[in-house]
Design a protein around this motif. Structure first.
Motif, PDB file in Angstrom:
ATOM      1  N   GLY A  48       1.127  -1.134  -0.041  1.00 43.75           N
ATOM      2  CA  GLY A  48       0.183  -0.410   0.215  1.00 43.75           C
ATOM      3  C   GLY A  48       0.281   1.387   0.098  1.00 43.75           C
ATOM      4  N   GLU A  50      -1.050  -0.533  -4.267  1.00 44.04           N
ATOM      5  CA  GLU A  50      -2.704  -0.055  -3.813  1.00 44.04           C
ATOM      6  C   GLU A  50      -2.881   1.034  -3.130  1.00 44.04           C
ATOM      7  N   ASN A  96      -3.756   2.531  -0.831  1.00 45.97           N
ATOM      8  CA  ASN A  96      -4.765   1.657   0.654  1.00 45.97           C
ATOM      9  C   ASN A  96      -3.091   2.007   1.512  1.00 45.97           C
ATOM     10  N   GLN A 117      -4.497  -2.245   5.372  1.00 46.67           N
ATOM     11  CA  GLN A 117      -5.420  -3.420   5.373  1.00 46.67           C
ATOM     12  C   GLN A 117      -5.447  -4.127   4.216  1.00 46.67           C
ATOM     13  N   THR A 144      -7.215  -6.388   0.916  1.00 45.96           N
ATOM     14  CA  THR A 144      -7.666  -5.121   0.183  1.00 45.96           C
ATOM     15  C   THR A 144      -8.458  -6.192  -0.901  1.00 45.96           C
ATOM     16  N   TYR A 145      -9.897  -5.927  -1.820  1.00 43.91           N
ATOM     17  CA  TYR A 145     -10.077  -6.776  -2.175  1.00 43.91           C
ATOM     18  C   TYR A 145      -9.091  -6.442  -3.857  1.00 43.91           C
ATOM     19  N   GLU A 196      -5.897  -6.362  -3.994  1.00 38.66           N
ATOM     20  CA  GLU A 196      -4.549  -6.912  -4.091  1.00 38.66           C
ATOM     21  C   GLU A 196      -5.190  -8.575  -4.895  1.00 38.66           C
TER      22      GLU A 196
END
Length: 200
Positions: free
Chosen positions: A149, A179, A181, A184, A186-187, A189
């Protein structure tokens, strides 16, 4: 080590070794295995270390500061467990693909750093460099997917770049996926990891 083993329908596929993040359990990443390859064996392991009641795979001295002595010991412990599990459950010891998140990704990376034949491949979600200043084994033929992220407060972007560089210098083939982000899972990745797995 506490674990779950599920026999897959296709023994030509890698056995997926699932390694949770801090405070997780062996059940956490089972949906990931289902998404990546529902036909593969699954070996999902719980970390043997407790930090304030939260399972982990090795001790740390502070956030982002690993207890190297314990890391080395726990990496060997996990590698030995994989040897035993391959015999017990009759799967190909030379065809294990680790799927790790955070602390689990770090112990998976440590397996690659310390043991040439511990893993055939790895999907590492938000890993850090497990150790610096050591010689890595020859990782020719090993495929690694790193998901990171750009705003990860726990795992700075440079950690991901450094890990990619160190693994590539040891002859591994590495795909680094970004990503926008934080730390967390994530969908996006997970989908990218699944696509990488299908095409490797």
């Amino acid at each position: 080590m506490e674990h779950i083993f599920k026999k897959g329908n296709d023994q030509s596929k890698p056995t997926l070794l699932l390694l949770h993040g801090t405070g997780g359990t062996e059940k956490d990443l089972l949906p990931l295995a289902e998404k990546i390859d529902a036909t593969a064996n699954v070996l999902s392991v719980r970390g043997n270390v407790s930090e304030n009641g939260m399972p982990r795979f090795f001790k740390r001295l502070a956030e982002g500061v690993f207890d190297e002595e314990d890391l080395i010991f726990r990496t060997k412990e996990l590698n030995d467990f994989l040897d035993e599990s391959a015999k017990k459950y009759d799967f190909d010891r030379n065809n294990i693909l680790a799927v790790g998140y955070s602390n689990g990704a770090n112990i998976a990376a440590s397996l690659l750093f310390h043991y040439q034949d511990a893993l055939n491949a790895a999907i590492l979600h938000h890993p850090m460099v497990p150790r610096r200043g050591i010689d890595l084994p020859d990782l020719s033929g090993k495929d690694v997917f790193i998901a990171a992220g750009t705003n990860d407060p726990i795992c700075p972007a440079q950690e991901s770049e450094d890990l990619k560089s160190l693994l590539e210098k040891a002859n591994a083939t590495v795909k680094l996926h970004w990503e926008s982000n934080g730390h967390q899972l994530t969908y996006g990745e997970v989908e990218a990891a699944e696509k990488w797995y299908r095409n490797r």
